[in-house]
Design a protein around this motif. Structure first.
Motif, PDB file in Angstrom:
ATOM      1  N   THR A  14       0.832  -1.203   0.000  1.00  0.00           N
ATOM      2  CA  THR A  14       0.000   0.000   0.000  1.00  0.00           C
ATOM      3  C   THR A  14       0.866   1.252   0.000  1.00  0.00           C
ATOM      4  O   THR A  14       0.633   2.196  -0.771  1.00  0.00           O
ATOM      5  CB  THR A  14      -0.925   0.000   1.225  1.00  0.00           C
ATOM      6  OG1 THR A  14      -1.758  -1.163   1.185  1.00  0.00           O
ATOM      7  CG2 THR A  14      -1.796   1.244   1.248  1.00  0.00           C
TER       8      THR A  14
ATOM      9  N   GLY B 246       2.539   1.841  -3.294  1.00  0.00           N
ATOM     10  CA  GLY B 246       1.595   2.467  -4.216  1.00  0.00           C
ATOM     11  C   GLY B 246       1.505   3.970  -3.995  1.00  0.00           C
ATOM     12  O   GLY B 246       1.475   4.752  -4.960  1.00  0.00           O
TER      13      GLY B 246
ATOM     14  N   ILE C 172      -2.918  -2.033  -7.259  1.00  0.00           N
ATOM     15  CA  ILE C 172      -1.747  -2.746  -6.733  1.00  0.00           C
ATOM     16  C   ILE C 172      -1.340  -3.858  -7.697  1.00  0.00           C
ATOM     17  O   ILE C 172      -0.143  -4.082  -7.939  1.00  0.00           O
ATOM     18  CB  ILE C 172      -2.036  -3.313  -5.326  1.00  0.00           C
ATOM     19  CG1 ILE C 172      -2.306  -2.182  -4.325  1.00  0.00           C
ATOM     20  CG2 ILE C 172      -0.883  -4.186  -4.856  1.00  0.00           C
ATOM     21  CD1 ILE C 172      -1.144  -1.240  -4.120  1.00  0.00           C
TER      22      ILE C 172
END
Length: 581
Positions: free
Chosen positions: A115, A118, A255
Motif C-alpha cells: 500500500t 503504491g 496494486i
C-alpha cells in the motif's frame, strides 16, 4: 591577524574532532555489500547449520500442525530456501500436499508495504503529495463527525509512518466478540446495536467504505498527529481509499497493475488462491476464506515466499530511487524499545549484539503480519543487501524461533564473507613510484577497513595527526567509510570512500559520581569537514578494478597522488594532472 589565525586554528580543531565525537565508535556498515555471485563457504556452512537447527525445532510435537516457507535472497537472486509441511492436517481440507516456494499464505500486515509503495509511486508521478492531508483525498472525512479526529492535520506521510495518532482498529479486536462471559474481565453486559455489522461483528461479511467512514468519524485520537508513533490499521485502509480515488481504479486492481504484475509476482493477489496451493493450518483454516473488503490495504494479500523474494529484490535495488521525497528504509520515529523504530511503514530493529568481536550494529528493516492461523515477516538488511522471508501457518510461536535462527547465523556468515572479500580486494600496501608516499590498509571486525600506515611525501601522517590536532596517542584510528558513490557514476568507476578519525578511548568513570558517563554514547556523523585547495582532505578513491575484484590503484584526492597496489609489482603513474588543482 593573530586573533584571526588563532580563531581559524580553533575552528579546525573543532571541525576535525566533530568527525567522531569523544569516545564513541564510528559504526560503519559492511559496505560495499558482499559479492554473492562468487563461491561462499561461509554462507554454505551457515545454511547447513540453519537447516539442521530449524529441523530440530520443527520436529517438536507442538509444531506438528505447523508449516513454513523460508527464503533468503540477495539483490540479484535467491540464495537459499527451506520448506516444511505440517505432519497433522485436516482430513477434509488438507491444503497443499507439499509446501514449496509457490505455496500460498495470508501475509496479513505485510500488505501495508505494498500500500505504501503504491502511495510512493503516485507521489513520484505527481498525482499526490505525501505532505497533503488525508481529507483532500477522502471526501467522506469532511463535514460533521461525532468524534474529534483532526483530519485536516493528518498527512499521508504520517498515516504511512504510524504517526497519525488515530486508533488501531474499527472492525476487529473487540472483546465483545471474543468473550462469552464479559464478567470474567469485570466487564458489564452491553448491547452491540451501535457497532458495525461486518467483519468480526457480522460473521466476517466484508466491510464497505461507507461502513468504515461512518465508524471512524465517531473515533477519538490517541495522540496528536506526529507526536508519538502508535500502530494503526485504519491508517492504511484510508491510504487504500486515497489510491482508489487518485487512480480511478479499485485499490486491488491498482496494486495488481502497478506492482504485482511488473515484478512478476504471479502467485500474489487479493483473490483467494485454490486449496491446492494453500497452507491451511488444522483447526484454524477458516480465515483463508475471509474477504477483508475495504480492509484489504492493511492485510488482505495472499502471497508465496518466492514472490516475496522478488519483491525484496526490488526493494533492495530501488529503496532510495522510488521518489526523492525519502529513503524508503530510513526510520521515521521511535518505537517503545531503545533499539526499535518505525519506518514507512517498516518496523526497524537495530542491534549491536550480533557480530562477535565487534560493537558494529546491524539494522533489520522488517514488516510482520498476523491473522488467525498465520504469522509472517519480511526482513531487509541493507548493509549486507539481503532479504529474508519467513511465512508460517499453524502455531504462532514458530516464527519467533525461525526468525532468531535464520537471521543470526546468516548475518554472522555474511559478515565473515565481507571481511574475506575486502581483504582480497582492498587491503594491501599502496605506494607511489616517484615520491615517498604510501598507504597501508587492513581490516578488523571492530574497525572495518582502516589505515594502519600512512606516509605522505615523507611525512608519517599517523604521527602528525595527534600533534597537529591534539588527538591522544595511542587512542585513535583512521577508519574508511564507504559512500556507495563513484567518480564516474554512470559506469561505476572510481569507488569513493571517506576516512573517519575515530577516537577509541575506553569509557571512564565520572570522577564526581563514579558512574560511566552517559554522554559517551552521544555521536553525530560529519564526514566532510576539511578541504585542501578545494578537495576533501579525507577522500579516498579506489580505481582500476581487476578481474578478480581487487583494485590496482587508489587516489588520495586532496594530496593529488595516486598509489599503486604493491602486490601486483607494477608501479604506475603517481601524480594527477596539476591542472586539476
Amino acid at each position: 591577524m593573530k586573533q584571526s589565525v588563532g580563531a581559524c586554528t580553533f575552528w579546525v580543531l573543532l571541525t576535525l574532532v566533530s568527525i567522531v565525537a569523544a569516545t564513541c565508535h564510528y559504526h560503519s556498515p559492511a559496505f560495499p555489500a558482499p559479492d554473492y555471485g562468487k563461491e561462499s563457504p561461509e554462507l554454505e556452512q551457515a545454511f547447513r547449520k540453519i537447516e539442521s537447527t530449524i529441523s530440530e525445532v520443527a520436529s517438536q510435537a507442538k509444531f506438528d500442525k505447523s508449516s513454513y516457507s523460508i527464503e533468503v535472497t540477495s539483490s540479484d537472486a535467491t540464495l537459499w530456501s527451506s520448506f516444511h509441511t505440517a505432519t497433522e492436517k485436516d482430513i477434509e481440507r488438507p491444503g497443499a500436499e507439499q509446501i514449496n516456494g509457490s505455496s500460498g499464505y495470508r501475509i496479513a500486515s505485510i500488505t501495508k508495504v505494498f500500500t505504501v509503495l503504491g502511495i510512493l509511486k503516485q507521489h513520484a508521478a505527481g498525482n499526490l503529495s505525501l505532505d497533503d492531508t488525508i481529507d483532500q483525498y477522502v471526501s467522506g472525512l469532511k463535514g460533521h463527525q461525532s468524534g474529534d479526529l483532526p483530519w485536516k492535520d493528518i498527512t499521508l506521510r504520517s498515516l504511512a509512518s504510524q504517526l497519525s495518532g488515530i486508533p488501531r482498529d474499527w472492525a476487529q479486536g473487540d472483546l465483545v466478540n471474543e468473550l462469552k462471559d464479559p464478567s470474567v474481565f469485570g466487564l458489564p453486559p452491553i448491547t452491540t446495536s451501535h457497532l458495525p455489522k461486518c467483519d468480526s461483528y457480522g460473521e466476517y461479511v466484508p466491510c464497505t467504505e461507507d461502513e468504515m467512514l461512518e465508524t471512524i468519524r465517531a473515533k477519538h485520537p490517541l495522540f496528536a498527529p506526529n507526536y508519538k508513533s502508535t500502530y494503526s490499521n485504519i491508517a492504511f485502509e484510508l491510504l487504500g481509499l486515497v489510491l482508489s480515488n487518485v487512480t480511478g481504479l479499485r485499490y486491488e486492481k491498482y496494486i495488481q497493475q502497478s506492482i504485482l504484475d511488473p515484478l512478476g509476482m504471479n502467485h500474489t493477489s487479493f483473490e483467494k488462491p485454490s486449496d491446492e496451493v494453500a497452507v491451511l493450518p488444522k483447526n484454524i483454516s477458516w480465515y483463508w476464506d475471509v474477504d477483508e473488503g475495504v480492509q484489504n490495504p492493511t492485510g488482505g494479500l495472499y502471497a508465496t515466499s518466492s514472490d516475496l523474494s522478488k519483491f525484496l529484490r526490488y526493494v533492495l535495488t530501488h529503496f532510495n530511487g522510488i521518489t526523492p521525497a525519502l529513503n524508503w528504509l530510513n526510520p521515521v520515529s521511535f518505537a517503545t524499545s531503545v533499539y526499535s523504530y518505525y519506518g514507512t511503514p517498516w518496523e526497524i530493529f537495530r542491534t549491536d549484539k550480533l557480530l562477535s568481536g565487534s560493537h558494529r550494529p546491524v539494522t533489520f528493516v522488517t514488516k510482520g503480519g498476523g491473522l488467525p492461523g498465520y504469522r509472517t515477516i519480511i526482513m531487509i538488511v541493507p548493509e549486507f543487501e539481503l532479504g529474508i522471508t519467513i511465512l508460517t501457518g499453524g502455531d504462532t510461536d514458530l516464527l519467533d524461533s525461525l526468525q532468531e535462527i535464520v537471521s543470526v547465523s546468516l548475518i554472522q556468515a555474511a559478515d565473515k564473507l565481507v571481511k574475506r572479500q575486502i581483504e582480497e580486494t582492498r587491503t594491501s600496501l599502496y605506494k607511489a613510484s616517484h615520491i615517498n608516499s604510501s598507504l597501508e590498509l587492513a581490516y578488523t571486525e571492530e574497525q572495518g577497513l582502516a589505515v594502519t600506515k600512512w606516509i605522505s611525501n615523507g611525512t608519517d601522517m599517523l604521527s602528525v595527526i595527534p600533534i597537529q590536532f591534539q588527538v591522544p596517542t595511542p587512542g585513535f584510528h583512521l577508519q574508511l567509510v564507504p559512500t556507495l558513490l563513484y567518480r564516474d557514476q554512470k559506469h561505476l568507476y572510481g569507488e569513493i570512500w571517506r576516512i573517519a578519525l575515530v577516537l577509541d578511548m575506553p569509557a571512564s568513570e565520572n570522577p564526581l559520581t563514579k558512574d560511566i558517563p552517559v554522554w559517551d554514547d552521544s555521536c553525530i556523523t560529519d564526514l566532510d569537514t576539511m578541504m585542501y585547495a578545494g578537495k576533501p582532505l579525507n577522500e579516498v578513491v579506489f580505481l582500476d578494478k581487476a578481474q578478480d575484484g581487487s583494485y590496482e590503484t587508489i587516489e588520495l584526492s586532496a594530496f593529488r597522488v595516486t598509489l599503486t597496489r604493491e602486490a601486483n609489482g607494477q608501479l604506475q603513474h603517481d601524480f594527477l594532472n596539476t591542472q586539476e588543482l
